[in-house]
Design a protein around this motif. Structure first.
Motif, PDB file in Angstrom:
ATOM      1  N   GLY A   1       6.034 -43.697  88.822  1.00 25.56           N
ATOM      2  CA  GLY A   1       6.279 -44.200  90.161  1.00 25.56           C
ATOM      3  C   GLY A   1       5.004 -44.644  90.840  1.00 25.56           C
ATOM      4  O   GLY A   1       4.097 -45.172  90.202  1.00 25.56           O
ATOM      5  N   GLY A   2       4.926 -44.415  92.145  1.00 27.63           N
ATOM      6  CA  GLY A   2       3.753 -44.822  92.892  1.00 27.63           C
ATOM      7  C   GLY A   2       3.660 -46.336  93.022  1.00 27.63           C
ATOM      8  O   GLY A   2       4.599 -47.076  92.725  1.00 27.63           O
ATOM      9  N   PHE A   3       2.494 -46.802  93.480  1.00 31.80           N
ATOM     10  CA  PHE A   3       2.290 -48.238  93.671  1.00 31.80           C
ATOM     11  C   PHE A   3       2.491 -49.010  92.366  1.00 31.80           C
ATOM     12  O   PHE A   3       3.202 -50.012  92.321  1.00 31.80           O
ATOM     13  CB  PHE A   3       0.875 -48.494  94.200  1.00 31.80           C
ATOM     14  CG  PHE A   3       0.677 -48.087  95.628  1.00 31.80           C
ATOM     15  CD1 PHE A   3       1.127 -48.888  96.660  1.00 31.80           C
ATOM     16  CD2 PHE A   3       0.040 -46.897  95.939  1.00 31.80           C
ATOM     17  CE1 PHE A   3       0.946 -48.518  97.986  1.00 31.80           C
ATOM     18  CE2 PHE A   3      -0.152 -46.512  97.260  1.00 31.80           C
ATOM     19  CZ  PHE A   3       0.306 -47.323  98.287  1.00 31.80           C
ATOM     20  N   ALA A   4       1.832 -48.545  91.297  1.00 27.98           N
ATOM     21  CA  ALA A   4       1.884 -49.271  90.032  1.00 27.98           C
ATOM     22  C   ALA A   4       3.279 -49.243  89.424  1.00 27.98           C
ATOM     23  O   ALA A   4       3.775 -50.256  88.920  1.00 27.98           O
ATOM     24  CB  ALA A   4       0.860 -48.688  89.055  1.00 27.98           C
ATOM     25  N   GLY A   5       3.930 -48.076  89.459  1.00 26.36           N
ATOM     26  CA  GLY A   5       5.258 -47.968  88.875  1.00 26.36           C
ATOM     27  C   GLY A   5       6.268 -48.865  89.561  1.00 26.36           C
ATOM     28  O   GLY A   5       7.040 -49.582  88.905  1.00 26.36           O
ATOM     29  N   LEU A   6       6.268 -48.858  90.894  1.00 28.26           N
ATOM     30  CA  LEU A   6       7.201 -49.720  91.623  1.00 28.26           C
ATOM     31  C   LEU A   6       6.878 -51.194  91.404  1.00 28.26           C
ATOM     32  O   LEU A   6       7.787 -52.030  91.302  1.00 28.26           O
ATOM     33  CB  LEU A   6       7.159 -49.392  93.116  1.00 28.26           C
ATOM     34  CG  LEU A   6       7.867 -48.104  93.548  1.00 28.26           C
ATOM     35  CD1 LEU A   6       7.694 -47.876  95.047  1.00 28.26           C
ATOM     36  CD2 LEU A   6       9.350 -48.145  93.198  1.00 28.26           C
ATOM     37  N   ALA A   7       5.587 -51.529  91.329  1.00 24.96           N
ATOM     38  CA  ALA A   7       5.207 -52.921  91.083  1.00 24.96           C
ATOM     39  C   ALA A   7       5.730 -53.396  89.736  1.00 24.96           C
ATOM     40  O   ALA A   7       6.206 -54.535  89.594  1.00 24.96           O
ATOM     41  CB  ALA A   7       3.687 -53.068  91.149  1.00 24.96           C
ATOM     42  N   ALA A   8       5.656 -52.531  88.723  1.00 22.04           N
ATOM     43  CA  ALA A   8       6.160 -52.894  87.397  1.00 22.04           C
ATOM     44  C   ALA A   8       7.680 -53.053  87.410  1.00 22.04           C
ATOM     45  O   ALA A   8       8.224 -54.005  86.840  1.00 22.04           O
ATOM     46  CB  ALA A   8       5.742 -51.836  86.377  1.00 22.04           C
ATOM     47  N   VAL A   9       8.372 -52.128  88.070  1.00 18.69           N
ATOM     48  CA  VAL A   9       9.836 -52.189  88.116  1.00 18.69           C
ATOM     49  C   VAL A   9      10.304 -53.468  88.801  1.00 18.69           C
ATOM     50  O   VAL A   9      11.248 -54.126  88.337  1.00 18.69           O
ATOM     51  CB  VAL A   9      10.403 -50.950  88.840  1.00 18.69           C
ATOM     52  CG1 VAL A   9      11.905 -51.105  89.070  1.00 18.69           C
ATOM     53  CG2 VAL A   9      10.135 -49.691  88.029  1.00 18.69           C
ATOM     54  N   ARG A  10       9.660 -53.835  89.902  1.00 17.61           N
ATOM     55  CA  ARG A  10      10.067 -55.050  90.615  1.00 17.61           C
ATOM     56  C   ARG A  10       9.974 -56.285  89.724  1.00 17.61           C
ATOM     57  O   ARG A  10      10.776 -57.215  89.848  1.00 17.61           O
ATOM     58  CB  ARG A  10       9.194 -55.251  91.862  1.00 17.61           C
ATOM     59  CG  ARG A  10       9.492 -54.282  92.992  1.00 17.61           C
ATOM     60  CD  ARG A  10       8.843 -54.733  94.291  1.00 17.61           C
ATOM     61  NE  ARG A  10       7.391 -54.769  94.230  1.00 17.61           N
ATOM     62  CZ  ARG A  10       6.596 -53.741  94.536  1.00 17.61           C
ATOM     63  NH1 ARG A  10       7.130 -52.584  94.912  1.00 17.61           N
ATOM     64  NH2 ARG A  10       5.283 -53.860  94.472  1.00 17.61           N
ATOM     65  N   ARG A  11       9.008 -56.295  88.820  1.00 18.09           N
ATOM     66  CA  ARG A  11       8.802 -57.465  87.962  1.00 18.09           C
ATOM     67  C   ARG A  11       9.660 -57.440  86.697  1.00 18.09           C
ATOM     68  O   ARG A  11       9.875 -58.475  86.078  1.00 18.09           O
ATOM     69  CB  ARG A  11       7.319 -57.564  87.590  1.00 18.09           C
ATOM     70  CG  ARG A  11       6.448 -58.000  88.757  1.00 18.09           C
ATOM     71  CD  ARG A  11       4.977 -57.699  88.524  1.00 18.09           C
ATOM     72  NE  ARG A  11       4.157 -58.276  89.579  1.00 18.09           N
ATOM     73  CZ  ARG A  11       3.993 -57.741  90.783  1.00 18.09           C
ATOM     74  NH1 ARG A  11       4.607 -56.594  91.079  1.00 18.09           N
ATOM     75  NH2 ARG A  11       3.241 -58.325  91.694  1.00 18.09           N
ATOM     76  N   LEU A  12      10.119 -56.268  86.300  1.00 16.40           N
ATOM     77  CA  LEU A  12      10.892 -56.147  85.059  1.00 16.40           C
ATOM     78  C   LEU A  12      12.401 -56.145  85.274  1.00 16.40           C
ATOM     79  O   LEU A  12      13.168 -56.427  84.352  1.00 16.40           O
ATOM     80  CB  LEU A  12      10.504 -54.846  84.342  1.00 16.40           C
ATOM     81  CG  LEU A  12       9.112 -54.774  83.723  1.00 16.40           C
ATOM     82  CD1 LEU A  12       8.796 -53.332  83.339  1.00 16.40           C
ATOM     83  CD2 LEU A  12       9.006 -55.682  82.506  1.00 16.40           C
ATOM     84  N   ARG A  13      12.841 -55.819  86.475  1.00 17.13           N
ATOM     85  CA  ARG A  13      14.239 -55.460  86.707  1.00 17.13           C
ATOM     86  C   ARG A  13      15.235 -56.573  86.399  1.00 17.13           C
ATOM     87  O   ARG A  13      16.382 -56.289  86.045  1.00 17.13           O
ATOM     88  CB  ARG A  13      14.418 -54.998  88.152  1.00 17.13           C
ATOM     89  CG  ARG A  13      14.159 -56.077  89.194  1.00 17.13           C
ATOM     90  CD  ARG A  13      14.080 -55.499  90.596  1.00 17.13           C
ATOM     91  NE  ARG A  13      13.808 -56.523  91.596  1.00 17.13           N
ATOM     92  CZ  ARG A  13      14.747 -57.121  92.316  1.00 17.13           C
ATOM     93  NH1 ARG A  13      16.021 -56.798  92.139  1.00 17.13           N
ATOM     94  NH2 ARG A  13      14.425 -58.030  93.212  1.00 17.13           N
ATOM     95  N   ARG A  14      14.840 -57.826  86.506  1.00 19.49           N
ATOM     96  CA  ARG A  14      15.798 -58.917  86.310  1.00 19.49           C
ATOM     97  C   ARG A  14      16.054 -59.228  84.836  1.00 19.49           C
ATOM     98  O   ARG A  14      17.097 -59.793  84.495  1.00 19.49           O
ATOM     99  CB  ARG A  14      15.317 -60.182  87.031  1.00 19.49           C
ATOM    100  CG  ARG A  14      15.207 -60.008  88.545  1.00 19.49           C
ATOM    101  CD  ARG A  14      14.932 -61.329  89.240  1.00 19.49           C
ATOM    102  NE  ARG A  14      14.685 -61.151  90.661  1.00 19.49           N
ATOM    103  CZ  ARG A  14      15.628 -61.008  91.582  1.00 19.49           C
ATOM    104  NH1 ARG A  14      16.907 -61.018  91.210  1.00 19.49           N
ATOM    105  NH2 ARG A  14      15.323 -60.859  92.853  1.00 19.49           N
ATOM    106  N   ASP A  15      15.113 -58.879  83.965  1.00 15.36           N
ATOM    107  CA  ASP A  15      15.227 -59.269  82.559  1.00 15.36           C
ATOM    108  C   ASP A  15      15.279 -58.091  81.591  1.00 15.36           C
ATOM    109  O   ASP A  15      15.460 -58.294  80.391  1.00 15.36           O
ATOM    110  CB  ASP A  15      14.042 -60.168  82.172  1.00 15.36           C
ATOM    111  CG  ASP A  15      13.958 -61.407  83.045  1.00 15.36           C
ATOM    112  OD1 ASP A  15      14.988 -62.080  83.198  1.00 15.36           O
ATOM    113  OD2 ASP A  15      12.873 -61.678  83.595  1.00 15.36           O
ATOM    114  N   PHE A  16      15.099 -56.869  82.098  1.00 19.77           N
ATOM    115  CA  PHE A  16      15.086 -55.696  81.236  1.00 19.77           C
ATOM    116  C   PHE A  16      15.969 -54.605  81.841  1.00 19.77           C
ATOM    117  O   PHE A  16      16.213 -54.585  83.051  1.00 19.77           O
ATOM    118  CB  PHE A  16      13.660 -55.150  81.071  1.00 19.77           C
ATOM    119  CG  PHE A  16      12.722 -56.063  80.336  1.00 19.77           C
ATOM    120  CD1 PHE A  16      12.492 -55.895  78.978  1.00 19.77           C
ATOM    121  CD2 PHE A  16      12.065 -57.098  80.999  1.00 19.77           C
ATOM    122  CE1 PHE A  16      11.622 -56.733  78.300  1.00 19.77           C
ATOM    123  CE2 PHE A  16      11.195 -57.939  80.333  1.00 19.77           C
ATOM    124  CZ  PHE A  16      10.974 -57.760  78.976  1.00 19.77           C
TER     125      PHE A  16
END
Length: 391
Positions: A1-16
């Motif tokens: 989680g945290g800043f990095a975790g949420l940043a990654a999720v926002r970018r991955l969520r549409r295709d993964f």
């Protein structure tokens, strides 16, 4: 989680198909966490529940702590269960991004992920803040002596907050022999020291402080022992779920220039889990070929964005790219209470950079960053649009 975790999720969520795992129930805007202890009503503006934001992003959310990771799966112990008999789940993965962060020896600034489950819940965290606020009010009522151990930017910010909101406190700021904020440029250090002196915050830089020698320390510096000690030293990783071959001597996760997790294989290094695991943010060791990155939110999110881009390159069988130092990584804004602050730019090495802004404008800038970043993390439209052009 945290800043990095949420940043990654926002970018991955549409295709993964994405699952976010965190040992805490909530996200905190940690750069602003010095203030809720003096103004607890502000805490609601710095926090959000992972369950709510994950529902908005339509991704899975697991409240638990990673216990083991290998080349195929992650073992997670669910929270709200005891360590001895806690329920565990196994999560197979195609790709894994580790953004486990780090913590100080005190969990004032970063919510505990190592303590009891109560400390990991939002309700428990709010109780802790209210309790600390009550203690501070009691100390201030009798003009007690308190000490902040560690004169980096967190310690300096907290000492300044205490002085503004509790003017009756006697405050000692204990730093290393190098003085306050030793990594900052001379101009910033001079400005900060001037603020501390003007507001009657005692700066102590000399004998090394430790709990074992605390009585002797206060005797040497000629001050009575404090009734309350706040620590902002001893930043530590917590990545014990990885094999020891993947960790540096200090426990940080070894990474390659492409941010993939590396492991020691005999006398050389190789990719852990075939290169499918990445490490980003504060838990990562120095990136080979780059100057050490500051352990704060901007580099963490920049690393997360780069790791996602490399995952997409792996999916399309394109060559991955090495991470590079983005110029905003060298920007540092330090508040000195709610009416003063100092902004540094181009701080790539300890002592480098220059002061770009001073005074209340820095506080306004930090407040804008706080509001827009929390809004983005909540999937708000304005915050998302603002930060979309940054990473």
């Amino acid at each position: 989680g945290g800043f990095a975790g949420l940043a990654a999720v926002r970018r991955l969520r549409r295709d993964f198909e994405v699952t976010l795992v965190d040992a805490k129930e909530f996200f905190e805007f940690s750069p602003g966490m010095v203030r809720p202890y003096t103004q607890p009503k502000l805490y609601g503006k710095l926090v959000l529940e992972y369950r709510s934001v994950c529902n908005k992003m339509k991704v899975a959310w697991i409240w638990g702590a990673a216990k083991k990771i290998d080349d195929k799966e992650v073992v997670v112990q669910l929270s709200n269960t005891s360590t001895k008999s806690g329920q565990r789940v196994v999560l197979p993965y195609d790709y894994c991004i580790i953004s486990a962060g780090c913590h100080y020896s005190s969990n004032l600034w970063y919510a505990s992920i190592l303590g009891r489950d109560r400390e990991r819940s939002l309700e428990g965290r709010q109780e802790r803040i209210e309790m600390e606020h009550k203690k501070l009010s009691e100390l201030a009522a009798r003009g007690a002596h308190v000490a902040v151990i560690g004169a980096g930017y967190v310690g300096v910010e907290y000492a300044a907050e205490l002085r503004y909101y509790y003017p009756t406190l006697q405050i000692s700021l204990v730093g290393s022999p190098r003085g306050v904020c030793p990594s900052m440029c001379p101009g910033a250090r001079k400005y900060i020291k001037g603020h501390l002196k003007k507001h009657n915050i005692t700066m102590l830089a000399g004998p090394k402080y430790s709990e074992a020698n605390s009585t002797l320390f206060w005797k040497k510096v000629g001050r009575s022992p404090p009734e309350r000690v706040f620590k902002s030293v001893g930043m530590q990783p917590h990545c014990e779920f990885l094999p020891s071959a993947c960790l540096s001597s200090k426990g940080w996760v070894k990474v390659t220039p492409t941010l993939q997790v590396a492991q020691l294989d005999g006398d050389s290094e190789s990719l852990f889990a075939g290169g499918k695991v990445f490490a980003v943010g504060n838990c990562a060791d120095d990136v080979p070929g780059l100057l050490p990155l500051p352990k704060n939110s901007y580099p963490a999110e920049e690393m997360a964005a780069h790791a996602v881009r490399n995952i997409r390159r792996m999916e399309s069988q394109r060559p991955m790219r090495s991470f590079h130092w983005a110029w905003p990584c060298s920007v540092c804004a330090t508040s000195l209470g709610p009416k003063d602050g100092v902004l540094l730019v181009n701080q790539k090495r300890p002592g480098s950079g220059f002061v770009a802004m001073r005074g209340r404008a820095v506080v306004w800038l930090k407040e804008f960053i706080r509001w827009s970043k929390v809004d983005e993390c909540r999937m708000g439209t304005i915050g998302t649009l603002i930060w979309r052009f940054v990473h």
